[in-house]
Design a protein around this motif. Structure first.
Motif, mmCIF file in Angstrom:
data_model
loop_
_atom_site.group_PDB
_atom_site.id
_atom_site.type_symbol
_atom_site.label_atom_id
_atom_site.label_comp_id
_atom_site.label_asym_id
_atom_site.label_seq_id
_atom_site.Cartn_x
_atom_site.Cartn_y
_atom_site.Cartn_z
ATOM 1 N N MET A 1 0.834 -1.194 0.000
ATOM 2 C CA MET A 1 0.000 0.000 0.000
ATOM 3 C C MET A 1 0.873 1.250 0.000
ATOM 4 N N THR A 2 0.580 2.168 -0.933
ATOM 5 C CA THR A 2 1.363 3.396 -1.019
ATOM 6 C C THR A 2 0.560 4.636 -0.658
ATOM 7 N N GLU A 3 -0.765 4.564 -0.724
ATOM 8 C CA GLU A 3 -1.612 5.711 -0.419
ATOM 9 C C GLU A 3 -2.552 5.370 0.744
ATOM 10 N N PRO A 4 -2.861 6.352 1.623
ATOM 11 C CA PRO A 4 -3.804 6.088 2.713
ATOM 12 C C PRO A 4 -5.213 5.867 2.174
ATOM 13 N N THR A 5 -5.943 4.963 2.833
ATOM 14 C CA THR A 5 -7.314 4.652 2.428
ATOM 15 C C THR A 5 -8.257 4.756 3.620
ATOM 16 N N LEU A 6 -9.536 4.931 3.309
ATOM 17 C CA LEU A 6 -10.599 4.984 4.304
ATOM 18 C C LEU A 6 -11.655 3.970 3.900
ATOM 19 N N THR A 7 -12.011 3.074 4.832
ATOM 20 C CA THR A 7 -13.027 2.058 4.572
ATOM 21 C C THR A 7 -14.156 2.211 5.585
ATOM 22 N N PHE A 8 -15.381 2.193 5.083
ATOM 23 C CA PHE A 8 -16.555 2.381 5.926
ATOM 24 C C PHE A 8 -17.076 1.014 6.356
ATOM 25 N N LEU A 9 -16.729 0.626 7.568
ATOM 26 C CA LEU A 9 -17.090 -0.688 8.089
ATOM 27 C C LEU A 9 -18.364 -0.643 8.922
ATOM 28 N N GLY A 10 -18.947 0.518 9.089
ATOM 29 C CA GLY A 10 -20.186 0.658 9.857
ATOM 30 C C GLY A 10 -20.745 2.052 9.697
ATOM 31 N N ALA A 11 -21.968 2.239 10.201
ATOM 32 C CA ALA A 11 -22.648 3.541 10.151
ATOM 33 C C ALA A 11 -22.766 4.082 8.732
ATOM 34 N N ALA A 12 -22.811 3.196 7.745
ATOM 35 C CA ALA A 12 -23.041 3.582 6.359
ATOM 36 C C ALA A 12 -24.412 3.030 5.962
ATOM 37 N N GLY A 13 -25.354 3.923 5.733
ATOM 38 C CA GLY A 13 -26.721 3.497 5.463
ATOM 39 C C GLY A 13 -27.520 3.185 6.702
ATOM 40 N N THR A 14 -26.949 3.438 7.866
ATOM 41 C CA THR A 14 -27.629 3.197 9.126
ATOM 42 C C THR A 14 -27.094 4.156 10.172
ATOM 43 N N VAL A 15 -27.821 4.264 11.286
ATOM 44 C CA VAL A 15 -27.460 5.240 12.306
ATOM 45 C C VAL A 15 -26.679 4.615 13.459
ATOM 46 N N THR A 16 -26.320 3.342 13.355
ATOM 47 C CA THR A 16 -25.573 2.694 14.432
ATOM 48 C C THR A 16 -24.332 2.006 13.870
ATOM 49 N N GLY A 17 -23.532 1.441 14.787
ATOM 50 C CA GLY A 17 -22.376 0.652 14.377
ATOM 51 C C GLY A 17 -21.243 1.442 13.772
ATOM 52 N N SER A 18 -20.913 2.605 14.329
ATOM 53 C CA SER A 18 -19.845 3.438 13.764
ATOM 54 C C SER A 18 -18.496 2.724 13.809
ATOM 55 N N ARG A 19 -17.900 2.536 12.629
ATOM 56 C CA ARG A 19 -16.587 1.894 12.512
ATOM 57 C C ARG A 19 -15.950 2.381 11.217
ATOM 58 N N PHE A 20 -14.833 3.086 11.336
ATOM 59 C CA PHE A 20 -14.172 3.647 10.154
ATOM 60 C C PHE A 20 -12.692 3.273 10.203
ATOM 61 N N LEU A 21 -12.226 2.603 9.161
ATOM 62 C CA LEU A 21 -10.864 2.072 9.144
ATOM 63 C C LEU A 21 -9.969 2.919 8.259
ATOM 64 N N LEU A 22 -8.868 3.388 8.836
ATOM 65 C CA LEU A 22 -7.853 4.142 8.111
ATOM 66 C C LEU A 22 -6.610 3.271 7.963
ATOM 67 N N ASP A 23 -6.153 3.138 6.728
ATOM 68 C CA ASP A 23 -4.941 2.366 6.448
ATOM 69 C C ASP A 23 -3.929 3.252 5.747
ATOM 70 N N SER A 24 -2.682 3.139 6.155
ATOM 71 C CA SER A 24 -1.582 3.839 5.484
ATOM 72 C C SER A 24 -0.372 2.913 5.504
ATOM 73 N N PRO A 25 0.702 3.282 4.804
ATOM 74 C CA PRO A 25 1.900 2.433 4.861
ATOM 75 C C PRO A 25 2.457 2.279 6.265
ATOM 76 N N HIS A 26 2.052 3.171 7.196
ATOM 77 C CA HIS A 26 2.664 3.164 8.529
ATOM 78 C C HIS A 26 1.747 2.685 9.641
ATOM 79 N N ALA A 27 0.419 2.733 9.442
ATOM 80 C CA ALA A 27 -0.477 2.422 10.558
ATOM 81 C C ALA A 27 -1.840 1.985 10.055
#
Length: 460
Positions: A1-27
């Motif tokens: 992976m060379t660029e940071p990404t954001l993945t919506f693992l929850g709270a997308a299309g609904t009002v509960t389950g907030s979970r947002f994943l950030l990936d980068s080469p370092h973390a």
């Protein structure tokens, strides 16, 4: 992976389950680890394997202590997460209460389902237990507001006040020079206890909640609650107020005290029937005593603002059972706020059939919850495997909402020092998210997107 990404693992299309994943080469950072609540199809997501190996997550950042933002965390730990949990000190204190209560209720509900045999699963099991929570709490490392913390190389997090509940914050993540702001749940500028949300900093991407994205809050009308209490007491009934244990209970008690002191409602006993709410009340009282910077200056230094003179606490199960059918007119404040679980469900089973009683709903009721069905006028609701008739009055008092409405959220976004490249609208039912995104495009001229569940996007 060379660029940071954001993945919506929850709270997308609904009002509960907030979970947002950030990936980068370092973390790899997870912002919020919320529990899904509401309809069975959503709750079932809590049991699905997490989309990435929890052991590979370096850090979890929590915006506040509510269950739909923290409640999945013990399951992550159970499945291998061993990183740091960053949040404010108040969120750490409240999350400990919320998570312990969540585990207790899950264990209790599973045992109750097994005893009566109404679960589809044999045997019924909790998502996690008390031991998982105790394994989770040592991972918390509170971070002072407005202080940057290094997570990894070129990866930092900063928390700022969100004004939603005590300890709530927005979270700004910097990954390889790209800055992402997560609103968490935004509060209102006129919260009775808390200072308003801090203005957004300069960022490239904003992830904003939309709980009330398709509506504005009505002008507060204290007479709705006062009239409901007076009518109920006059006919010899009791008032049951399902209330979130964290913040909502405090605001309800604050308003009941104000109404009693003004002579607008009779002085009747007020019971707080929720161990979690009582523990949270202690956290709020400590914040008042210590002069927390999150609290409004005018509230600091006052004597107990939550006690109208006859505040009674209910700690034991037997004391709670006695409130199923109160012997005299009284007000019972009990969790949960959407009547989805906890002691309030037992009270509803006994009190809904009696026309003398009143149920007061004090905030957002998510789709599929018992509170939503009551709000929509159901004449019977299912409680512990049986349907009970709804003969009691059901009154909605929206004045207690501590979520920003659409106008307030847009006002917060407008105060950003510069336009972001993209705004992602989350944590709302589809209509609310879509409507807020439309307004962001038309009124601010910004790119606004309602992401799909599981969608992964490049940040750069």
């Amino acid at each position: 992976m060379t660029e940071p990404t954001l993945t919506f693992l929850g709270a997308a299309g609904t009002v509960t389950g907030s979970r947002f994943l950030l990936d980068s080469p370092h973390a790899r950072v997870l912002v919020d680890a919320g529990l899904y609540q509401g309809v069975p199809t959503l709750r079932q997501r809590n049991w699905a394997p997490f989309q990435v190996d929890p052991a590979t997550i370096d850090e979890v950042v929590l915006t506040h202590a509510h269950l739909d933002h923290t409640g999945y965390l013990p399951r992550l730990v159970r499945d291998g997460f061993r990183g740091r949990v960053t949040c404010t000190a108040e969120t750490a204190a409240l999350a400990a209460i919320v998570l312990r209560d969540s585990a207790h209720l899950q264990e209790e509900d599973a045992a109750y389902a097994n005893e009566l045999g109404f679960s589809k699963h044999r045997p019924a099991l909790p998502l996690y237990g008390a031991g998982d929570v105790e394994d989770t709490l040592p991972l918390f490392e509170p971070l002072p507001l407005r202080t940057a913390r290094r997570i990894a190389a070129d990866t930092f997090v900063t928390l700022r006040p969100a004004g939603h509940i005590l300890g709530s914050s927005t979270a700004t993540l910097e990954l390889d020079g790209h800055r992402v702001l997560f609103s968490g749940d935004l509060g209102r500028r006129h919260h009775p206890l808390l200072r308003p949300p801090a203005d957004p900093p300069r960022v490239d991407t904003i992830v904003v909640e939309s709980t009330y994205g398709d509506r504005t809050h009505p002008t507060p009308d204290p007479s709705i609650l006062a009239d409901a209490v007076r009518r109920t007491v006059e006919r010899g009934g009791s008032v049951l107020i399902p209330a979130f244990a964290v913040d909502r209970t405090e605001l309800v008690l604050l308003e009941l005290r104000r109404l009693m002191e003004a002579g607008d409602i009779p002085r009747v006993p007020v019971f707080v029937d929720s161990p979690m709410a009582l523990a949270a009340l202690d956290v709020y009282r400590r914040a008042l005593t210590s002069g927390s910077e999150q609290l409004r200056p005018e509230i600091l230094g006052r004597r107990d603002v939550f006690d109208a003179g006859d505040l009674r606490v209910t700690r034991t199960v037997e004391e709670s059972r006695q409130l199923n059918r109160p012997a005299y007119p009284s007000i019972v404040v009990s969790a949960s706020g959407m009547a989805a679980g906890g002691r309030v469900v037992h009270h509803l089973a006994e009190q809904l059939p009696d026309h003398r009683n009143t149920v007061v709903l004090t905030g957002f009721q998510a789709e599929g919850t018992r509170g939503r069905r009551l709000l929509e006028g159901a004449r019977e609701v299912k409680v512990h495997g049986r349907y009970v008739p709804v003969n009691a009055d059901v009154v909605s008092v929206p004045d207690f909402s501590v979520h920003s409405d659409a106008d307030e959220t847009l006002g917060w976004l407008r105060r950003a020092p510069a336009a972001p490249r993209t705004v992602y609208v989350v944590h709302g039912e589809p209509r609310a998210s879509s409507r807020l995104a439309d307004r962001i495009r038309s009124e601010l001229g910004w790119v606004a997107v309602v992401p799909e569940q599981g969608e992964k996007l490049l940040l750069d």
